[in-house]
Scaffold this active site. Structure first.
Site, PDB file in Angstrom:
ATOM      1  N   LYS A 166      -8.395  -2.824   1.369  1.00  0.00           N
ATOM      2  CA  LYS A 166      -8.326  -1.827   2.424  1.00  0.00           C
ATOM      3  C   LYS A 166      -9.198  -0.610   2.129  1.00  0.00           C
ATOM      4  CE  LYS A 166      -5.623  -4.074   5.173  1.00  0.00           C
ATOM      5  NZ  LYS A 166      -6.179  -4.738   6.372  1.00  0.00           N
ATOM      6  N   ARG A 210       2.679 -12.108  -0.945  1.00  0.00           N
ATOM      7  CA  ARG A 210       1.317 -12.349  -0.461  1.00  0.00           C
ATOM      8  C   ARG A 210       0.624 -13.455  -1.236  1.00  0.00           C
ATOM      9  NH1 ARG A 210      -1.036  -9.381   4.025  1.00  0.00           N
ATOM     10  NH2 ARG A 210       0.298  -7.568   4.346  1.00  0.00           N
ATOM     11  N   LYS A 216      -0.220 -12.708  15.523  1.00  0.00           N
ATOM     12  CA  LYS A 216      -1.679 -12.699  15.400  1.00  0.00           C
ATOM     13  C   LYS A 216      -2.197 -13.892  14.589  1.00  0.00           C
ATOM     14  CE  LYS A 216      -3.659  -9.879  12.504  1.00  0.00           C
ATOM     15  NZ  LYS A 216      -4.272  -8.740  11.788  1.00  0.00           N
ATOM     16  N   THR A 217      -1.599 -14.112  13.417  1.00  0.00           N
ATOM     17  CA  THR A 217      -2.059 -15.201  12.557  1.00  0.00           C
ATOM     18  C   THR A 217      -1.799 -16.553  13.214  1.00  0.00           C
ATOM     19  OG1 THR A 217      -1.635 -13.876  10.581  1.00  0.00           O
ATOM     20  CG2 THR A 217      -1.835 -16.256  10.285  1.00  0.00           C
ATOM     21  N   SER A 244       2.190  -6.374  12.802  1.00  0.00           N
ATOM     22  CA  SER A 244       3.045  -7.356  12.139  1.00  0.00           C
ATOM     23  C   SER A 244       4.136  -7.855  13.074  1.00  0.00           C
ATOM     24  CB  SER A 244       3.677  -6.723  10.898  1.00  0.00           C
ATOM     25  OG  SER A 244       4.514  -7.634  10.237  1.00  0.00           O
ATOM     26  N   ASP A 290      -8.618 -11.017   9.620  1.00  0.00           N
ATOM     27  CA  ASP A 290      -8.137  -9.639   9.492  1.00  0.00           C
ATOM     28  C   ASP A 290      -9.140  -8.542   9.828  1.00  0.00           C
ATOM     29  OD1 ASP A 290      -5.888  -8.002   8.858  1.00  0.00           O
ATOM     30  OD2 ASP A 290      -6.808  -7.497   6.948  1.00  0.00           O
ATOM     31  N   HIS A 344      -9.680  -4.144  13.267  1.00  0.00           N
ATOM     32  CA  HIS A 344      -8.604  -4.763  12.489  1.00  0.00           C
ATOM     33  C   HIS A 344      -8.033  -5.885  13.348  1.00  0.00           C
ATOM     34  CE1 HIS A 344      -4.482  -4.341  10.315  1.00  0.00           C
ATOM     35  NE2 HIS A 344      -5.274  -5.187   9.678  1.00  0.00           N
ATOM     36  N   ARG A 369       0.836  -1.201   0.000  1.00  0.00           N
ATOM     37  CA  ARG A 369       0.000   0.000   0.000  1.00  0.00           C
ATOM     38  C   ARG A 369       0.876   1.258   0.000  1.00  0.00           C
ATOM     39  NH1 ARG A 369      -1.916   1.281   4.077  1.00  0.00           N
ATOM     40  NH2 ARG A 369      -0.883  -0.160   5.500  1.00  0.00           N
TER      41      ARG A 369
END
Length: 535
Positions: free
Chosen positions: A201, A322, A243-244, A239, A258, A221, A60
């Site tokens: 996003k 990604r 979290k994942t 990051s 997400d 988020h 982004r």
């Protein structure tokens, strides 16, 4: 004008101002992938997924994200270097240029929606210059039935033209790429960048305005999962915080990875219909769910292929490699993507100073404070010039996507957690026994044991002690975790060094919070850390 495929009789891109185009409506992922490969825009991998390069932009571009300033947004949006205002008349002229650019081309249109809870469903029409961008929209948004498509009417429209380049001097952009939200016209206009995350996003940012501001529903988020008894857990984290990994629990169903809403009816619902995961250094051993999801129907971005195999370690194009895929590429998921009865919220941080407890319980005010702060740390060696831990703050754990003032989201979270009786936990997945370079990283099995104990209610009745600087409540015992690990000061051999680091981190928190203090209530202000004299 040729408009081919399944669509509503009323639907036409001519309504958007696009003329004389060949429009493919609602093609299948396989059809879109085949078109991209045949056009030389994608390569097919040995796993069956396709791989594309997004071009100049592999992430982004926050400085090129704008919101049209008008009567809807003028007094509601938190304007600044995150939410940058854009002139309404300039938007209209730029929009006309983009649709004129798409006119006469072969393009791809898709009807989809966001928000798995029907009470908050938001219909989205996406028009893409490239077939693989349209495949991304299929993967990431929720997918209507054929019957629903035949009567589909969009609430929002995304116009995505990576090949169009703006003229900053004329168009009012910063440079040739842009992602602009217009809440009056309900359009997300994206040009000059092939990075598909701008599509995802853009809609997330729109929902982050509309749901809290207009529907009194908290947007978040975060990732979320659900236990066998229907209890929902929510995981916030920037990051590198885990979290994942930590939300992917074989004993719990994944709701989403997400973006979620928390409704007045006390449901937690996924905004999306898929996952957009980083794949740098991915392995089947560490992340089997993501690894196995990379198959036909998945879209890889900016990875390096060697004889059709993905080299997950190669970050030569970008570290932000990604993959997008529909959520049903994951086996253990909630259907539909809705959870009820939220019981636990986890704020994940990687504290490289080694001073935050591995697990602590937060009051509502502390939860709001840490939510506004959104803290983690970058460690020495990760970037040129970093020789000691550097704090990183992102309000609400997602500042680039939050159009309202962060205290709006924080106060809503505080109110909801009190009404629902939710426990909020701060989890430090970073360093213990000393800062980065001296201490050691918290072991993943111990972190999992602490989260499991919190989820199972095993920390409800244990004794707690309050941290003298951050004032959070630290359990004195936890099943499966050595007692000495729970107290961060106790893991250090040097009390004076510990409090010097704790004071340093507290000062960073307080400095970051200065810009939010004016809008914070007394409960949040009471959660501000205090420094302690070293011994």
């Amino acid at each position: 004008m040729q408009e081919l495929g399944l669509k509503s009789e009323k639907a036409s891109v001519e309504q958007l101002g696009i003329k004389d185009a060949i429009v493919h409506w609602n093609l299948s992922p396989k059809q879109l992938a085949d078109i991209a490969v045949e056009a030389g825009q994608a390569s097919r991998t040995n796993s069956g997924a396709i791989s594309v390069d997004t071009g100049e932009f592999t992430g982004r571009s926050p400085k090129d994200r704008f919101i049209v300033k008008d009567e809807i947004t003028e007094n509601a949006v938190w304007w600044g270097n995150i939410n940058i205002p854009f002139d309404s008349e300039k938007f209209d002229k730029l929009y006309d240029k983009v649709v004129d650019y798409l006119s006469g081309k072969e393009i791809y249109a898709r009807d989809a929606y966001a928000c798995a809870d029907d009470n908050y469903r938001t219909n989205i029409r996406v028009v893409n210059e490239y077939s693989w961008s349209n495949m991304f929209a299929y993967n990431m948004f929720l997918r209507p039935t054929e019957a629903e498509i035949k009567s589909f009417e969009p609430d929002w429209t995304v116009i995505n033209a990576p090949g169009f380049k703006a003229n900053p001097e004329v168009d009012g952009t910063r440079q040739h790429n842009f992602a602009i939200l217009n809440f009056k016209r309900k359009i997300a206009l994206i040009g000059g960048t092939g990075y598909t995350g701008e599509i995802k996003k853009g809609i997330f940012s729109a929902l982050n305005f509309e749901l809290p501001h207009l529907k009194n529903t908290l947007s978040m988020h975060c990732s979320a999962n659900m236990g066998k008894d229907g209890d929902t857990a929510i995981f916030f984290g920037l990051s590198g915080t885990g979290k994942t990994t930590l939300s992917a629990d074989p004993n719990r169903q994944l709701i989403g990875d997400d973006e979620h809403g928390w409704s007045n009816e006390n449901t937690v619902f996924n905004f999306e219909g898929g996952c957009y995961a980083k794949v740098i250094d991915l392995s089947a051993e560490r992340e089997p769910d993501i690894y196995n999801a990379i198959k036909e129907g998945a879209l890889l971005e900016n990875v390096v292929l060697k004889n059709g195999d993905i080299d997950f370690k190669d970050g030569s194009k970008t570290e932000n490699t990604r993959v997008s895929y529909p959520i049903d590429h994951i086996n253990n998921i909630a259907k539909p993507s809705i959870g009820k009865n939220p019981k636990n919220i986890f704020f994940l941080t990687c504290d490289a100073y080694g001073v935050l407890p591995p697990i602590s319980k937060l009051t509502p005010g502390q939860a709001a404070f840490h939510f506004i702060s959104g803290y983690t740390a970058k460690v020495a060696g990760t970037e040129a010039g970093i020789t000691e831990p550097v704090t990183a703050f992102s309000a609400c754990f997602g500042a680039p996507f939050m159009p309202l003032h962060p205290t709006k989201y924080a106060e809503m979270l505080s109110k909801k957690m009190q009404e629902a009786g939710v426990n909020v936990w701060l989890i430090n997945t970073g360093w213990t026994g000393g800062p980065y370079g001296k201490g050691s990283r918290m072991k993943l099995p111990l972190t999992r044991a602490m989260i499991t104990a919190a989820l199972n209610g095993q920390l409800d009745n244990v004794e707690y002690t309050n941290h003298s600087v951050f004032h959070v409540a630290i359990p004195k015992e936890c099943p499966g975790v050595p007692t000495e690990v729970l107290s961060p000061r106790g893991t250090w051999k040097d009390d004076e060094g510990y409090y010097a680091q704790a004071n340093k981190l507290a000062d960073q928190f307080n400095k970051n919070f200065e810009k939010f203090a004016e809008n914070a209530n007394d409960e949040i202000l009471a959660a501000v850390p205090t420094t302690k004299e070293t011994v």
